[in-house]
Motif scaffolding. Structure first.
Motif, PDB file in Angstrom:
ATOM      1  N   THR A  23       8.125  10.961   1.118  1.00 16.94           N
ATOM      2  CA  THR A  23       6.635  11.992   1.821  1.00 16.94           C
ATOM      3  C   THR A  23       7.008  11.614   3.248  1.00 16.94           C
ATOM      4  OG1 THR A  23       5.905   9.503   2.218  1.00 16.94           O
ATOM      5  CG2 THR A  23       5.771  10.285  -0.271  1.00 16.94           C
ATOM      6  N   GLN A  50       2.962   2.082  -3.671  1.00 16.48           N
ATOM      7  CA  GLN A  50       1.872   1.878  -4.579  1.00 16.48           C
ATOM      8  C   GLN A  50       1.346   3.606  -4.867  1.00 16.48           C
ATOM      9  OE1 GLN A  50      -0.554  -0.481  -7.049  1.00 16.48           O
ATOM     10  NE2 GLN A  50       0.042  -1.912  -4.721  1.00 16.48           N
ATOM     11  N   GLY A  51       1.604   4.781  -5.061  1.00 18.24           N
ATOM     12  CA  GLY A  51       1.157   6.103  -4.871  1.00 18.24           C
ATOM     13  C   GLY A  51      -0.636   6.226  -5.040  1.00 18.24           C
ATOM     14  N   PRO A  67       9.098   0.000   1.909  1.00 20.54           N
ATOM     15  CA  PRO A  67       7.844   0.305   0.485  1.00 20.54           C
ATOM     16  C   PRO A  67       9.192   0.214  -0.688  1.00 20.54           C
ATOM     17  CG  PRO A  67       7.674   2.501   2.022  1.00 20.54           C
ATOM     18  CD  PRO A  67       8.305   1.074   3.728  1.00 20.54           C
ATOM     19  N   ARG A  89       2.764  12.671  -3.027  1.00 25.65           N
ATOM     20  CA  ARG A  89       2.988  11.480  -4.476  1.00 25.65           C
ATOM     21  C   ARG A  89       2.148  11.265  -5.558  1.00 25.65           C
ATOM     22  NH1 ARG A  89       3.763   6.578  -0.809  1.00 25.65           N
ATOM     23  NH2 ARG A  89       4.029   5.777  -2.582  1.00 25.65           N
ATOM     24  N   PRO A 141      -1.989  11.099   5.957  1.00 26.14           N
ATOM     25  CA  PRO A 141      -1.276  11.221   4.749  1.00 26.14           C
ATOM     26  C   PRO A 141      -1.117  12.492   3.469  1.00 26.14           C
ATOM     27  CG  PRO A 141      -2.914   8.875   4.105  1.00 26.14           C
ATOM     28  CD  PRO A 141      -3.001  10.080   5.467  1.00 26.14           C
ATOM     29  N   TYR A 152      -1.431   3.719  -2.401  1.00 24.42           N
ATOM     30  CA  TYR A 152      -1.245   5.465  -0.801  1.00 24.42           C
ATOM     31  C   TYR A 152      -2.857   5.952  -0.542  1.00 24.42           C
ATOM     32  CZ  TYR A 152       1.397   8.319   1.256  1.00 24.42           C
ATOM     33  OH  TYR A 152       1.374   9.406   2.484  1.00 24.42           O
ATOM     34  N   LYS A 187      -0.794  13.365   0.662  1.00 28.18           N
ATOM     35  CA  LYS A 187      -1.294  12.698  -0.546  1.00 28.18           C
ATOM     36  C   LYS A 187      -0.504  13.618  -2.060  1.00 28.18           C
ATOM     37  CE  LYS A 187      -5.583  10.138   1.138  1.00 28.18           C
ATOM     38  NZ  LYS A 187      -6.627  10.030   0.989  1.00 28.18           N
ATOM     39  N   VAL A 245      -5.427   5.764   1.646  1.00 26.75           N
ATOM     40  CA  VAL A 245      -5.411   5.969   2.689  1.00 26.75           C
ATOM     41  C   VAL A 245      -6.467   6.816   3.879  1.00 26.75           C
ATOM     42  CG1 VAL A 245      -4.353   5.384   4.706  1.00 26.75           C
ATOM     43  CG2 VAL A 245      -3.765   4.341   3.005  1.00 26.75           C
ATOM     44  N   ILE A 300       0.850  -1.029   0.193  1.00 28.26           N
ATOM     45  CA  ILE A 300       0.264  -0.018   0.066  1.00 28.26           C
ATOM     46  C   ILE A 300       1.097   1.312  -0.101  1.00 28.26           C
ATOM     47  CG2 ILE A 300      -1.596   1.600   1.133  1.00 28.26           C
ATOM     48  CD1 ILE A 300      -3.219  -1.208   2.210  1.00 28.26           C
ATOM     49  N   LEU A 301       1.834   1.724   0.834  1.00 32.25           N
ATOM     50  CA  LEU A 301       3.050   2.649   0.743  1.00 32.25           C
ATOM     51  C   LEU A 301       3.265   2.617  -0.115  1.00 32.25           C
ATOM     52  CD1 LEU A 301       4.454   1.913   4.639  1.00 32.25           C
ATOM     53  CD2 LEU A 301       2.049   3.770   3.749  1.00 32.25           C
TER      54      LEU A 301
END
Length: 282
Positions: free
Chosen positions: A256, A218-219, A246, A281, A276, A222, A278, A225, A215-216
Motif C-alpha cells: 500500500t 488490520q484492513g 505491520p 487494502r 491512506p 487501517y 484505502k 485512519v 492499526i496498519l
C-alpha cells in the motif's frame, strides 16, 4: 485574563503550519462535548521514525528522534485534535506529558484548557500502575493539560480510580472480547465509538509500536485512519529496536502507498504527510 506564556512554551510559525493544515481535522467551533453520538472521530496517525523505520532503540527505552522544529510541529498537531492516544507501553516507558505546549493554548498563555487535547491511554489489561506522580496527572492538576481517559477491560483499584477522578479523568471499561471485536470490525472501532460518545471528534494517535503496527496491520482498522504524518529523523538506530513493520498474520499484507503526499523539511528532519489509499487494502 490571558496569562503570560510559560517558559517552556513552543512556537510553530504560520508559514510552516499552513503546509500541514490540509491533513488535519477542521478546527472545532467549540471544544464542549457534543450531546449526541456522532460519526467516528477524524483519525491522524503520527509518529517519529529513524531512517531504518525504528521508533525506539529498544523496547521500553525512551528514544528522542525529533529535532526542535518537528517537536514543535507535534505540539501544533496536538492543539488541532480533541484527543491524543497512546498505548500502555508508551505510558509505562516514557511517563509522557501528553499535553500541548504551543504558545497561546490553555496553560501556556491561553485561557482555561483551550487547545489542550484529552490524553487517551489504551491499557486493556490494566498494566499501567499510575499515580499522582505521573507527569500527565501533575499537569492536569496544574492546569497545563487535561486528565487522561484510560481505555481498559479491567476495573481499576479504588485508589487508582480516586487518583484519576480527582483531576477530572475517567476509566472507560470496554468489552473487547473476540465476539464484540468481530461484530464491530476491530477493537479500534469500539475504542473510537466510545470516544465519539464522549464528544471527541478528532484523535491524534502517537504510538507506540504495538498500536501503530496493529492499526496498519488490520484492513478494517487501517480504514479508520484519515491522515498520516510521519517525522523522519536523519538517524539509524540499528537492530533490536521497535520497528514500524505491520504484520498481517497468516496473510501477507498487500503493498500500500499513501496518496496526496507532501514532503516538508523541518530543520534536519523531514515530515511526510499523506492520506491512506484505502482502495488498495479492500
Amino acid at each position: 485574563m490571558m496569562e503570560a506564556p510559560a517558559r517552556d512554551a513552543l512556537q510553530f510559525s504560520g508559514p510552516e503550519s499552513e503546509q500541514i493544515v490540509d491533513y488535519l481535522p477542521p478546527l472545532p467551533s467549540s471544544r464542549l462535548p457534543r450531546l449526541t453520538t456522532s460519526p467516528k472521530p477524524f483519525v491522524t496517525l503520527t509518529f517519529a521514525t529513524s531512517l531504518d523505520s525504528q521508533l525506539a532503540i529498544a523496547p521500553g527505552v525512551q528514544t528522542a528522534l525529533s529535532g526542535p522544529q518537528s517537536k514543535a510541529m507535534t505540539h501544533f498537531l496536538r492543539s488541532r485534535h480533541d484527543a491524543i492516544l497512546v498505548g500502555v507501553g508508551t505510558a509505562i516507558a516514557d511517563n509522557p506529558s501528553l499535553n500541548c505546549r504551543i504558545e497561546g493554548v490553555g496553560g501556556y498563555g491561553g485561557e482555561g484548557l483551550e487547545g489542550q487535547p484529552r490524553p487517551i491511554v489504551v491499557d486493556p489489561h490494566g498494566r499501567w500502575e499510575f499515580s499522582e506522580e505521573n507527569k500527565v496527572m501533575k499537569l492536569a492538576k496544574e492546569g497545563k493539560g487535561k486528565a487522561p481517559y484510560i481505555v481498559t477491560c479491567m476495573e481499576p483499584s479504588d485508589s487508582q480510580r480516586a487518583v484519576l477522578e480527582s483531576v477530572g479523568g475517567e476509566v472507560i471499561v470496554l468489552d473487547l472480547s473476540a465476539k464484540c471485536v468481530a461484530t464491530a470490525g476491530s477493537s479500534w472501532h469500539l475504542i473510537l465509538d466510545a470516544l465519539s460518545c464522549r464528544g471527541i471528534g478528532s484523535v491524534m494517535i502517537e504510538g507506540g509500536g504495538f498500536v501503530i503496527n496493529d492499526i496498519l496491520g488490520q484492513g478494517s482498522a487501517y480504514a479508520l485512519v484519515d491522515s498520516v504524518i510521519v517525522t523522519i529523523a536523519p538517524t539509524w538506530l540499528g537492530k533490536g529496536g521497535v520497528q514500524v513493520c505491520p504484520d498481517g498474520g497468516s496473510k501477507r499484507l498487500p503493498v500500500t502507498r499513501l496518496k496526496d503526499t507532501k514532503w516538508i523539511p523541518l530543520g534536519e528532519d523531514v515530515v511526510l504527510c499523506g492520506r491512506p489509499n484505502k482502495e488498495l487494502r479492500q
